[in-house]
Design a protein around this motif. Structure first.
Motif, PDB file in Angstrom:
ATOM      1  N   GLY A 169      72.416  -6.748  72.948  1.00 36.66           N
ATOM      2  CA  GLY A 169      73.302  -6.014  72.047  1.00 36.66           C
ATOM      3  C   GLY A 169      73.879  -6.888  70.958  1.00 36.66           C
ATOM      4  N   PHE A 170      74.374  -8.065  71.346  1.00 38.05           N
ATOM      5  CA  PHE A 170      74.967  -8.957  70.347  1.00 38.05           C
ATOM      6  C   PHE A 170      73.885  -9.523  69.428  1.00 38.05           C
ATOM      7  N   GLY A 171      72.704  -9.787  69.983  1.00 33.05           N
ATOM      8  CA  GLY A 171      71.602 -10.266  69.151  1.00 33.05           C
ATOM      9  C   GLY A 171      71.199  -9.226  68.115  1.00 33.05           C
ATOM     10  N   PHE A 172      71.196  -7.957  68.519  1.00 30.64           N
ATOM     11  CA  PHE A 172      70.887  -6.892  67.566  1.00 30.64           C
ATOM     12  C   PHE A 172      71.893  -6.895  66.422  1.00 30.64           C
ATOM     13  N   ALA A 173      73.182  -7.051  66.743  1.00 32.51           N
ATOM     14  CA  ALA A 173      74.217  -7.063  65.705  1.00 32.51           C
ATOM     15  C   ALA A 173      74.049  -8.249  64.760  1.00 32.51           C
ATOM     16  N   LEU A 174      73.696  -9.402  65.300  1.00 33.78           N
ATOM     17  CA  LEU A 174      73.544 -10.592  64.462  1.00 33.78           C
ATOM     18  C   LEU A 174      72.303 -10.511  63.577  1.00 33.78           C
ATOM     19  N   ARG A 175      71.251  -9.875  64.076  1.00 34.08           N
ATOM     20  CA  ARG A 175      70.012  -9.803  63.293  1.00 34.08           C
ATOM     21  C   ARG A 175      70.065  -8.734  62.207  1.00 34.08           C
ATOM     22  N   HIS A 176      70.871  -7.718  62.397  1.00 29.50           N
ATOM     23  CA  HIS A 176      70.930  -6.622  61.435  1.00 29.50           C
ATOM     24  C   HIS A 176      71.814  -7.050  60.262  1.00 29.50           C
ATOM     25  N   PRO A 177      71.304  -7.121  59.042  1.00 33.44           N
ATOM     26  CA  PRO A 177      72.093  -7.688  57.935  1.00 33.44           C
ATOM     27  C   PRO A 177      73.370  -6.911  57.624  1.00 33.44           C
ATOM     28  N   THR A 178      73.303  -5.581  57.640  1.00 31.91           N
ATOM     29  CA  THR A 178      74.497  -4.795  57.326  1.00 31.91           C
ATOM     30  C   THR A 178      75.541  -4.923  58.421  1.00 31.91           C
ATOM     31  N   ILE A 179      75.108  -4.838  59.683  1.00 31.57           N
ATOM     32  CA  ILE A 179      76.064  -4.984  60.791  1.00 31.57           C
ATOM     33  C   ILE A 179      76.670  -6.378  60.791  1.00 31.57           C
ATOM     34  N   ARG A 180      75.839  -7.385  60.543  1.00 30.83           N
ATOM     35  CA  ARG A 180      76.357  -8.758  60.518  1.00 30.83           C
ATOM     36  C   ARG A 180      77.441  -8.912  59.444  1.00 30.83           C
ATOM     37  N   LEU A 181      77.200  -8.385  58.251  1.00 28.60           N
ATOM     38  CA  LEU A 181      78.204  -8.459  57.190  1.00 28.60           C
ATOM     39  C   LEU A 181      79.466  -7.684  57.569  1.00 28.60           C
ATOM     40  N   ALA A 182      79.281  -6.491  58.150  1.00 31.58           N
ATOM     41  CA  ALA A 182      80.440  -5.688  58.528  1.00 31.58           C
ATOM     42  C   ALA A 182      81.246  -6.357  59.629  1.00 31.58           C
ATOM     43  N   MET A 183      80.588  -7.042  60.558  1.00 33.65           N
ATOM     44  CA  MET A 183      81.305  -7.757  61.612  1.00 33.65           C
ATOM     45  C   MET A 183      82.091  -8.933  61.031  1.00 33.65           C
ATOM     46  N   LEU A 184      81.482  -9.677  60.118  1.00 31.84           N
ATOM     47  CA  LEU A 184      82.211 -10.759  59.452  1.00 31.84           C
ATOM     48  C   LEU A 184      83.406 -10.193  58.680  1.00 31.84           C
ATOM     49  N   GLY A 185      83.180  -9.050  58.013  1.00 31.33           N
ATOM     50  CA  GLY A 185      84.277  -8.412  57.309  1.00 31.33           C
ATOM     51  C   GLY A 185      85.376  -7.952  58.248  1.00 31.33           C
ATOM     52  N   THR A 186      85.004  -7.485  59.440  1.00 30.17           N
ATOM     53  CA  THR A 186      86.002  -7.053  60.425  1.00 30.17           C
ATOM     54  C   THR A 186      86.865  -8.225  60.879  1.00 30.17           C
ATOM     55  N   ALA A 187      86.230  -9.380  61.123  1.00 25.07           N
ATOM     56  CA  ALA A 187      87.004 -10.564  61.507  1.00 25.07           C
ATOM     57  C   ALA A 187      87.961 -10.966  60.389  1.00 25.07           C
ATOM     58  N   ALA A 188      87.473 -10.920  59.148  1.00 24.20           N
ATOM     59  CA  ALA A 188      88.339 -11.252  58.015  1.00 24.20           C
ATOM     60  C   ALA A 188      89.450 -10.218  57.853  1.00 24.20           C
ATOM     61  N   PHE A 189      89.121  -8.942  58.057  1.00 21.47           N
ATOM     62  CA  PHE A 189      90.124  -7.878  57.989  1.00 21.47           C
ATOM     63  C   PHE A 189      91.250  -8.106  58.997  1.00 21.47           C
TER      64      PHE A 189
END
Length: 420
Positions: free
Chosen positions: A212-232
């Protein structure tokens, strides 16, 4: 199509409205019980930590579980357990048998239940609306949350002042009843899902988490959104988590100022959620861009707040910060939800929750520490300027990575470094 056009989603929203108000009544009541039993601010913080820590530690585990179970039954189980633990807490307090240790354990048990419910809830909502209405569904959920954030604590305060903790806990139980009834009659989309692993849960846990986490890291949009969530969480949520220190430490507004600032931020968040609920587009990339712009706005507002001394202006800034924070949070969550297959939704959304809640907790702690060292205004200014700088660097790096490489053998541009 509007998310509210779905009868199942309308039913869910109605039941969840009562449950969310019960959640806020519960949080306020637990804090009041901790203070009344001990008179210790540290103990109040420990009880609050018991509510949030399970989400940070066990949330991903429950995300794996959410991908393997019937979501409606899972939600019924978590809400039934929550009602059971709340009833036990009410019985202990009414009998005079509740001490600080028992209160802490009760808060921890309730926190574990909520940590299980979060990924189930986030995986359930997309099964109630068509894909094109999912972003609206997330925004409507945010409206629900922010309405309850304004109403629940106020109702808890009235009940605690008028009738004591028994009345507040009884109201909490009553708020759970409509949600449980809704879950009993709710019809969930039975669209085919990827078959879960047949291995026993605990044996498959590590592999499922990695997948599951690997899928999130490999998907470019999800990866950006997760980084944005941490910054948010660090930039936009953290200042709102220490509103008490800002209202009194920077403006000497006291408890009344805390209430006014909290309401102002909640009002701004409500406006943002309402605006996003009217948005028809469902492009994940556009939602990430909206979230990033909102983050920049929240960072700039923090700098302005650190420089003002007028309380009415500060309230306007709190409302604007609530607007930006809600826009960023809903935007990033919607982008992730729109990009996940059902087979991975529980695990990926548990990661989103981990970043959102964990980042806010870490950010609030760091901002509070910085406030002791630099003063509240200095800490706000440092966070805002640092956030703007980080977002600028990230934007430049993103554009540089996206730029196409020069064609080999192409003639050098006059501006490429050749001398005249």
């Amino acid at each position: 199509m509007s998310a509210l056009a779905s009868p199942s989603f309308r039913l869910y929203v109605l039941g969840a409205f009562f449950a969310l108000n019960g959640l806020w009544i519960q949080r306020v009541t637990l804090a009041w019980l901790a203070w009344s039993l001990t008179g210790s601010a540290a103990w109040v913080g420990a009880v609050a930590g018991a509510l949030y820590a399970p989400t940070l530690l066990a949330g991903p585990v429950f995300g794996v579980l959410a991908d393997r179970i019937d979501l409606r039954r899972g939600a019924l189980a978590t809400q039934s357990l929550l009602a059971l633990f709340t009833a036990a807490l009410l019985a202990l307090w009414s009998a005079g048998a509740l001490g600080p240790g028992g209160l802490f354990l009760s808060a921890l048990a309730i926190g574990v239940v909520w940590s299980a419910h979060h990924p189930i809830r986030m995986a359930l909502i997309p099964r109630l609306v068509p894909p094109e209405a999912l972003a609206q569904a997330v925004a409507v959920g945010s409206i629900n949350f922010n309405l309850s954030r304004m109403l629940g604590p106020a109702l808890a305060g009235v009940l605690l002042a008028a009738s004591g903790a028994e009345a507040a806990l009884a109201a909490n139980l009553l708020c759970l009843a409509p949600f449980l009834l809704m879950l009993l009659i709710l019809r969930v989309d039975a669209a085919p899902r990827a078959a879960p692993s047949r291995a026993p849960f605990w044996r498959a846990l590590g592999g499922d988490l990695r997948e599951g986490f690997g899928f999130a890291l490999r998907h470019p949009t999800i990866r950006l959104a997760m980084l944005g969530t941490a910054a948010f969480a660090l930039i936009a949520r953290a200042p709102l988590e220490i509103t008490a220190a800002i209202a009194d430490g920077a403006f000497s507004a006291g408890a009344r100022g805390l209430g006014e600032a909290t309401s102002a931020a909640g009002f701004g968040a409500l406006l943002a959620a309402a605006a996003l609920a009217r948005r028809r587009g469902s492009d994940p990339t556009a939602l990430v861009r909206i979230g990033a712009l909102s983050l920049a706005g929240a960072a700039a507002l923090g700098v302005i707040l650190s420089a003002t001394s007028a309380w009415p202006l500060a309230l306007l800034l709190f409302a604007a910060m609530g607007f930006c924070a809600s826009t960023a949070g809903v935007g990033f969550q919607s982008a992730v939800q729109l990009s996940i297959p059902d087979s991975h939704r529980g695990r990926v959304m548990s990661l989103w929750t981990l970043l959102g809640i964990g980042g806010a907790a870490v950010g609030a702690a760091l901002l509070g520490l910085a406030g002791d060292l630099l003063g509240v205004r200095g800490a706000l200014a440092a966070l805002g300027l640092g956030g703007l700088a980080a977002l600028s660097v990230a934007t430049l790096a993103r554009r540089f990575d996206a730029a196409p490489p020069p064609r080999q053998g192409a003639p050098a541009s006059p501006r490429s470094g050749a001398s005249d």
